[in-house]
Design a protein around this motif. Sequence first.
Motif, PDB file in Angstrom:
ATOM      1  N   GLU A   1       3.035   7.343  18.673  1.00 45.58           N
ATOM      2  CA  GLU A   1       4.434   6.983  18.536  1.00 45.58           C
ATOM      3  C   GLU A   1       5.242   8.252  18.332  1.00 45.58           C
ATOM      4  O   GLU A   1       4.752   9.262  17.836  1.00 45.58           O
ATOM      5  N   VAL A   2       6.480   8.230  18.743  1.00 45.54           N
ATOM      6  CA  VAL A   2       7.344   9.397  18.605  1.00 45.54           C
ATOM      7  C   VAL A   2       7.813   9.489  17.162  1.00 45.54           C
ATOM      8  O   VAL A   2       8.305   8.530  16.581  1.00 45.54           O
ATOM      9  N   GLU A   3       7.630  10.634  16.552  1.00 48.07           N
ATOM     10  CA  GLU A   3       8.092  10.814  15.185  1.00 48.07           C
ATOM     11  C   GLU A   3       8.530  12.262  14.996  1.00 48.07           C
ATOM     12  O   GLU A   3       8.046  13.169  15.672  1.00 48.07           O
ATOM     13  N   THR A   4       9.435  12.474  14.097  1.00 52.52           N
ATOM     14  CA  THR A   4       9.933  13.822  13.838  1.00 52.52           C
ATOM     15  C   THR A   4       8.912  14.595  13.030  1.00 52.52           C
ATOM     16  O   THR A   4       7.982  14.027  12.457  1.00 52.52           O
ATOM     17  N   ALA A   5       9.092  15.912  12.984  1.00 49.89           N
ATOM     18  CA  ALA A   5       8.190  16.747  12.199  1.00 49.89           C
ATOM     19  C   ALA A   5       8.244  16.360  10.721  1.00 49.89           C
ATOM     20  O   ALA A   5       7.230  16.358  10.027  1.00 49.89           O
ATOM     21  N   GLU A   6       9.460  16.025  10.244  1.00 48.31           N
ATOM     22  CA  GLU A   6       9.604  15.631   8.836  1.00 48.31           C
ATOM     23  C   GLU A   6       8.855  14.325   8.560  1.00 48.31           C
ATOM     24  O   GLU A   6       8.205  14.183   7.528  1.00 48.31           O
ATOM     25  N   GLN A   7       8.933  13.375   9.490  1.00 49.63           N
ATOM     26  CA  GLN A   7       8.215  12.113   9.312  1.00 49.63           C
ATOM     27  C   GLN A   7       6.714  12.337   9.326  1.00 49.63           C
ATOM     28  O   GLN A   7       5.985  11.726   8.544  1.00 49.63           O
ATOM     29  N   ALA A   8       6.260  13.209  10.211  1.00 51.77           N
ATOM     30  CA  ALA A   8       4.823  13.491  10.282  1.00 51.77           C
ATOM     31  C   ALA A   8       4.330  14.122   8.982  1.00 51.77           C
ATOM     32  O   ALA A   8       3.268  13.784   8.470  1.00 51.77           O
ATOM     33  N   GLN A   9       5.124  15.059   8.437  1.00 52.31           N
ATOM     34  CA  GLN A   9       4.736  15.701   7.195  1.00 52.31           C
ATOM     35  C   GLN A   9       4.758  14.711   6.043  1.00 52.31           C
ATOM     36  O   GLN A   9       3.873  14.718   5.172  1.00 52.31           O
ATOM     37  N   GLU A  10       5.783  13.839   6.028  1.00 49.18           N
ATOM     38  CA  GLU A  10       5.888  12.839   4.967  1.00 49.18           C
ATOM     39  C   GLU A  10       4.680  11.907   4.998  1.00 49.18           C
ATOM     40  O   GLU A  10       4.113  11.566   3.959  1.00 49.18           O
ATOM     41  N   LYS A  11       4.262  11.532   6.216  1.00 49.89           N
ATOM     42  CA  LYS A  11       3.091  10.666   6.354  1.00 49.89           C
ATOM     43  C   LYS A  11       1.835  11.383   5.871  1.00 49.89           C
ATOM     44  O   LYS A  11       0.964  10.799   5.232  1.00 49.89           O
ATOM     45  N   ALA A  12       1.725  12.686   6.205  1.00 46.64           N
ATOM     46  CA  ALA A  12       0.547  13.455   5.804  1.00 46.64           C
ATOM     47  C   ALA A  12       0.462  13.595   4.296  1.00 46.64           C
ATOM     48  O   ALA A  12      -0.625  13.655   3.724  1.00 46.64           O
ATOM     49  N   ASP A  13       1.638  13.657   3.634  1.00 43.45           N
ATOM     50  CA  ASP A  13       1.663  13.848   2.186  1.00 43.45           C
ATOM     51  C   ASP A  13       1.388  12.555   1.419  1.00 43.45           C
ATOM     52  O   ASP A  13       1.159  12.579   0.217  1.00 43.45           O
ATOM     53  N   GLN A  14       1.472  11.420   2.110  1.00 44.41           N
ATOM     54  CA  GLN A  14       1.299  10.142   1.440  1.00 44.41           C
ATOM     55  C   GLN A  14      -0.105   9.590   1.668  1.00 44.41           C
ATOM     56  O   GLN A  14      -0.633   9.657   2.763  1.00 44.41           O
ATOM     57  N   VAL A  15      -0.702   9.057   0.626  1.00 42.00           N
ATOM     58  CA  VAL A  15      -1.965   8.351   0.706  1.00 42.00           C
ATOM     59  C   VAL A  15      -1.708   6.927   0.242  1.00 42.00           C
ATOM     60  O   VAL A  15      -1.141   6.710  -0.824  1.00 42.00           O
ATOM     61  N   LYS A  16      -2.091   5.965   1.059  1.00 46.57           N
ATOM     62  CA  LYS A  16      -1.863   4.577   0.696  1.00 46.57           C
ATOM     63  C   LYS A  16      -2.561   4.257  -0.612  1.00 46.57           C
ATOM     64  O   LYS A  16      -3.686   4.712  -0.842  1.00 46.57           O
ATOM     65  N   PRO A  17      -1.926   3.488  -1.501  1.00 49.30           N
ATOM     66  CA  PRO A  17      -2.590   3.104  -2.749  1.00 49.30           C
ATOM     67  C   PRO A  17      -3.919   2.415  -2.458  1.00 49.30           C
ATOM     68  O   PRO A  17      -4.032   1.644  -1.498  1.00 49.30           O
ATOM     69  N   VAL A  18      -4.895   2.694  -3.284  1.00 50.41           N
ATOM     70  CA  VAL A  18      -6.225   2.143  -3.042  1.00 50.41           C
ATOM     71  C   VAL A  18      -6.232   0.628  -3.137  1.00 50.41           C
ATOM     72  O   VAL A  18      -7.048  -0.049  -2.512  1.00 50.41           O
ATOM     73  N   THR A  19      -5.293   0.054  -3.909  1.00 53.42           N
ATOM     74  CA  THR A  19      -5.249  -1.410  -4.044  1.00 53.42           C
ATOM     75  C   THR A  19      -4.541  -2.080  -2.861  1.00 53.42           C
ATOM     76  O   THR A  19      -4.549  -3.303  -2.752  1.00 53.42           O
TER      77      THR A  19
END
Length: 525
Positions: free
Chosen positions: A382-400
């Motif tokens: 999917e098309v995403e900006t560099a900021e969105q890609a970095q934000e996604k990389a920095d986030q880990v889904k909660p284990v629950t």
Amino acid sequence: GTDTLGVGVNVPIRTVLFTALTKYDGTRVRTLRAREFHQIAGRAGRAGFDTAGYVVAQAPEHVIENEKALAKAGDDPKKRRKVVRKKAPEGFVAWSDTTFEKLIAADPEPLTSRFKVTNIMLLSVIARPGDAFKAMRHLLEDNHEPRKAQLRHIRRAIAIYRSLLDGGVVEKLDTPDAEGRTIRLTVDLQQDFALNQPLSTFALASFDLLDPESPSYALDMVSVVESTLDDPRQILAAQQNKERGIAVGAMKADGIEYEERMERLQDVTYPKPLEELLLHAYDVYSKSHPWVRDHPVSPKSIIRDMYERAMTFTEFTSFYELARTEGIVLRYLAGAFKALDHTIPDDLKSEDLQDLIAWLGELVRQVDSSLLDEWEQLANPEVETAEQAQEKADQVKPVTANARAFRVLVRNAMFRRVELAALDHVNVLGELDGDAGWNADAWGDAMDGYWDEYDDLGTGPDARGPKLLQIEEDAAHGLWRVRQTFADPNGDHGWGISAEVDLAASDEEGRAVIRVTSVGELGAL
């Protein structure tokens, strides 16, 4: 231009600095090849812009230290003789200015084709619209390979195609379909199905040998898939060392002499579940699919071992002393997850197997989410900006957030305590639950009552099943109340462990955070 090895070299612009002239290639540390050296060195400058570039190679660390010590001693011969020279580390692969000069003068090694016909290549071509035979002929003959190599690739493609046909993975069509195909993939494979291992078709055929009603069905499916994966030698060596250590202890307790112990140890290796079944199946399969002989089946138990021991990633690496090779462990787990998820057809995935796959995926994600996120991005671009890609990389889904996987994490955490209790490892249990008031003495006192009543505590497939674990979700208080029932030999099911699962703490730590509340005869949750 180039600078020879030295200390204190002034590094100009457009310079490549080699901190070493050796590399670890996945098997051993070796000197750089000429092609590797020239490829890296070629970055010193830009074609069409720079007329010269500079390449500097740094001396080994111990050589630099020795040069500093000698420089400090000055020109006094007596002082220089007294300098204690630092030796190279054990196993160090040395390099020198001679190595540097040889790499500069050497012609790059000739390129060798790595082209290889694989299952996934053939499946990809068959999945395309049009005539797959014509497309493969173009791919295999319209290239720069020598004719002898082309014929070898053609023979391999035919062998793989026949195995796919015999295995029911593809089927012939009497007439071309609307998109011009004369062969196609069978329709009962899920959308993301992938035979991306050389022995994937063997695994597919072997699944039929397992009993879906067996309590160990899910783990046996894992063992089949693991047997088709590349061997992670460091992990298998650690497992073998652990098994041999246990075997030595048992033989010493039995009074077996040293020479006989050493002889018997040669037969002790890492766990190999279903070895006899898989080797026989492979022998039969290879007679009609001779190309698989290039990829021997290799029974092993890494995912299964971790799951049966109910271990977390940290516990597994600690137990086998793999802290220095955590990356290798993680890559193996990630590759195994992908193979399990994409190689096993959906209609063969039992509830227990789906739970296990979800658990493995969440385990990898909590350790390093980038591995799985990268695959998901490739599968669903999917098309995403560099900021969105970095934000996604920095986030880990909660284990629950993954309820199925989190339930397995809770089940494993509870069953880990059952296994330790069965082995009477109260000190380890005390380390796990000391903060909740359950130190080694508390665990010992509680289990004494159980051992007074029973002689054994089950830890087999039935003992770890979901039927013996009750979960009550209390969203209002942000916790789960759980009760793990013991599999006693009489089938009374009157003893077990009660605990609370802190959901917020679990999300924060990326694991199931358990607080034991009682151990003994069980009442209501």
